[in-house]
Design an enzyme around this catalytic site. Structure first.
Site, short mmCIF file in Angstrom:
data_model
loop_
_atom_site.label_atom_id
_atom_site.label_comp_id
_atom_site.label_asym_id
_atom_site.label_seq_id
_atom_site.Cartn_x
_atom_site.Cartn_y
_atom_site.Cartn_z
N HIS A 24 53.94 38.06 61.05
CA HIS A 24 54.08 38.45 59.64
C HIS A 24 54.78 37.40 58.77
O HIS A 24 55.84 37.60 58.21
CB HIS A 24 54.65 39.86 59.42
CG HIS A 24 55.76 40.28 60.34
ND1 HIS A 24 56.98 39.72 60.33
CD2 HIS A 24 55.81 41.23 61.29
CE1 HIS A 24 57.75 40.29 61.22
NE2 HIS A 24 57.06 41.21 61.82
N HIS A 78 63.21 49.88 70.19
CA HIS A 78 62.89 49.48 68.82
C HIS A 78 61.41 49.82 68.61
O HIS A 78 60.57 49.46 69.44
CB HIS A 78 63.16 47.97 68.72
CG HIS A 78 62.78 47.29 67.45
ND1 HIS A 78 62.75 47.91 66.23
CD2 HIS A 78 62.43 45.99 67.22
CE1 HIS A 78 62.40 47.03 65.31
NE2 HIS A 78 62.19 45.87 65.88
N GLU A 80 59.24 48.85 66.34
CA GLU A 80 58.27 47.87 65.85
C GLU A 80 57.21 47.67 66.95
O GLU A 80 57.52 47.62 68.15
CB GLU A 80 58.94 46.54 65.49
CG GLU A 80 57.97 45.62 64.77
CD GLU A 80 58.60 44.50 63.93
OE1 GLU A 80 59.78 44.20 64.12
OE2 GLU A 80 57.87 43.92 63.09
N ASP A 82 55.40 45.50 68.28
CA ASP A 82 55.37 44.49 69.35
C ASP A 82 56.09 45.02 70.60
O ASP A 82 55.91 44.46 71.68
CB ASP A 82 55.96 43.15 68.89
CG ASP A 82 57.29 43.25 68.16
OD1 ASP A 82 57.59 44.32 67.61
OD2 ASP A 82 58.02 42.26 68.12
N HIS A 144 66.81 44.81 64.84
CA HIS A 144 66.21 44.32 63.63
C HIS A 144 65.83 45.42 62.63
O HIS A 144 65.67 45.16 61.44
CB HIS A 144 64.98 43.50 64.07
CG HIS A 144 63.94 43.18 63.11
ND1 HIS A 144 62.61 43.23 63.39
CD2 HIS A 144 64.05 42.76 61.83
CE1 HIS A 144 61.92 42.84 62.35
NE2 HIS A 144 62.76 42.54 61.41
N ASP A 163 65.47 42.65 70.18
CA ASP A 163 65.20 41.47 69.36
C ASP A 163 66.37 40.46 69.31
O ASP A 163 66.15 39.26 69.11
CB ASP A 163 64.88 41.89 67.91
CG ASP A 163 63.42 42.29 67.73
OD1 ASP A 163 62.59 42.02 68.61
OD2 ASP A 163 63.12 42.89 66.68
N TYR A 191 64.14 31.83 64.95
CA TYR A 191 64.04 33.29 65.05
C TYR A 191 65.14 33.95 64.20
O TYR A 191 64.88 34.88 63.44
CB TYR A 191 64.18 33.70 66.53
CG TYR A 191 63.90 35.14 66.80
CD1 TYR A 191 62.62 35.57 67.14
CD2 TYR A 191 64.91 36.08 66.72
CE1 TYR A 191 62.36 36.91 67.38
CE2 TYR A 191 64.65 37.41 66.96
CZ TYR A 191 63.38 37.82 67.30
OH TYR A 191 63.13 39.14 67.54
N HIS A 222 62.00 38.93 73.35
CA HIS A 222 61.09 37.80 73.09
C HIS A 222 61.63 36.55 73.76
O HIS A 222 62.82 36.24 73.64
CB HIS A 222 60.97 37.50 71.59
CG HIS A 222 60.38 38.61 70.78
ND1 HIS A 222 59.05 38.95 70.82
CD2 HIS A 222 60.96 39.47 69.91
CE1 HIS A 222 58.81 39.96 70.01
NE2 HIS A 222 59.96 40.30 69.44
FE1 FEO Z 1 61.50 43.70 65.39
FE2 FEO Z 1 60.29 42.11 68.14
O1 FEO Z 1 60.35 43.41 66.80
#
Ligand code: FEO
Length: 388
Positions: A24, A78, A80, A82, A144, A163, A191, A222
């Site tokens: 994004h 989380h 989100e 991903d 996040h 995250d 990041y 990640h």
């Molecule tokens: Fe805020 Fe890796 O998602």
């Protein structure tokens, strides 16, 4: 697609997104990973899932060491997608598993997915015994999203902070000792600058919590797992969260006929005259997410655009919108640009800087093509500003 053992009976079972180039708006030149972790104890626990297109990869890795239908708990740190995106497919395979999530995670999962999953809501300090090991939960709102939380396994000195401490790197290596530290800290900085920067106060709280835990491995959601360089990444996060900057300038600009470019170079020369590193960054050739990485530790931000149709060049407007959203704090700023008539672009940049709360230098504009003496005057003015 093998799982990777990270501790006794604990495995990385995530997905590697080699092709990801845009998260994004953040350019992810090295791709990314979505890290899931499987803890095999009397109860079998999966911490987080992966983007749904990599679900088969995650299943194959889990199946290398466990029967996926036998999962007892899935921690959704989380929402989100991903990290939660594979939950609907996964829950078809283990419908009796209980999803552990934060209060805001529970609400967010209901808004993302139509489901009748069993959920267990946890708060900071809550613990769950899963056999020999314990899961301790720490809410990390806004690192996040409002739902974000970490899981700590004290018996293993293992922190799974989702995250936080992540980097977008696709790699077959899993540990920080296997990847060059410059690459790793560079991607961690990118990041932080592009995802975490608005939440410095919340990061400071997370760091306070982490400092009280006995941790020898930080496994984010990640990229690479921190083991050898835990103290380094904690130091960097502390500096970034505190907005500690260097005597360094980023001079961001776009140009139509090289006049604003010439001003950018004259401004950079003004910093150099005072022995301050200045990084000119042309918006035509630099991605805004790379510019934010440079801004992360820069005390000075200069932005320039010629005036186009009474406003900014679209590239400059996009950068300024992006930067404003990421909310760097405590910076000194300079708006500049060339114009033929009107010259409104410089006022617009200056106003954005003021809205960001930056201390601003007198804006600089030149009409048509700046002369040699005008450029020398710009250099002198900037050097004088910095000297004060
Ligand atoms: Fe805020 Fe890796 O998602």
């Amino acid at each position: 697609m093998k799982p990777v053992r990270i501790k006794e009976d604990i495995y990385w079972v995530g997905g590697i997104d080699w092709d990801l180039r845009n998260f994004h708006g953040y350019s992810t030149g090295r791709g990314s990973t979505y890290n899931s972790y499987l803890i095999l104890d009397e109860k079998k626990v999966l911490v987080d899932t992966v983007k749904v297109h990599l679900f088969p990869e995650m299943v194959e890795r889990v199946s290398g060491v466990a029967d996926i239908s036998g999962l007892d708990y899935i921690v959704s740190s989380h929402t989100e997608m991903d990290h939660s995106g594979s939950l609907p497919e996964l829950m078809k395979m283990c419908p009796d598993a209980v999803i552990i999530t934060s209060p805001n995670g529970e609400k967010a999962l209901r808004k993302h997915y139509t489901h009748n999953w069993k959920t267990k809501v946890v708060n900071t300090g809550d613990e769950l015994k899963i056999g020999r090991r314990t899961l301790k939960f720490v809410l990390m709102p806004m690192v996040h999203w409002p739902d974000s939380m970490a899981t700590y396994v004290p018996e293993e000195k293992l922190l799974l902070p989702n995250d936080a401490f992540g980097q977008h790197i696709a790699s077959v290596e899993r540990f920080d000792s296997e990847v060059g530290l410059d690459i790793l800290t560079g991607e961690a900085a990118k990041y932080y600058a592009n995802i975490v920067l608005p939440y410095g106060a919340q990061v400071t709280k997370v760091l306070e919590t982490v400092s009280k835990l006995d941790v020898d491995m930080i496994a984010p959601s990640h990229g690479i797992i921190w083991e050898k360089h835990i103290s380094r990444i904690k130091e960097l996060y502390a500096a970034w969260a505190s907005n500690i900057t260097k005597e360094k300038a980023v001079v961001v600009y776009d140009t139509m006929w090289h006049s604003t470019e010439a001003m950018a170079k004259a401004i950079s020369e003004g910093f150099a005259r005072e022995a301050i590193k200045a990084v000119p960054m042309n918006l035509e050739t630099n991605h805004i997410s790379d510019i934010m990485t440079e801004i992360l530790d820069s005390k000075y931000i200069c932005a320039g655009s010629p005036t186009l149709n009474n406003g900014l060049l679209p590239s400059a407007a996009a950068f300024l919108t992006y930067m404003k959203g990421l909310a760097p704090k405590g910076r000194k700023a300079l708006a500049f640009g060339s114009y033929g008539w009107g010259g409104q672009s410089v006022d617009q940049i200056d106003e954005i800087f003021k809205n960001c709360g930056f201390e601003t230098f007198d804006k600089i504009r030149t009409q048509w093509v700046p002369s040699k003496s005008e450029l020398e005057d710009i250099t002198s003015r900037v050097a004088g500003w910095v000297r004060k």
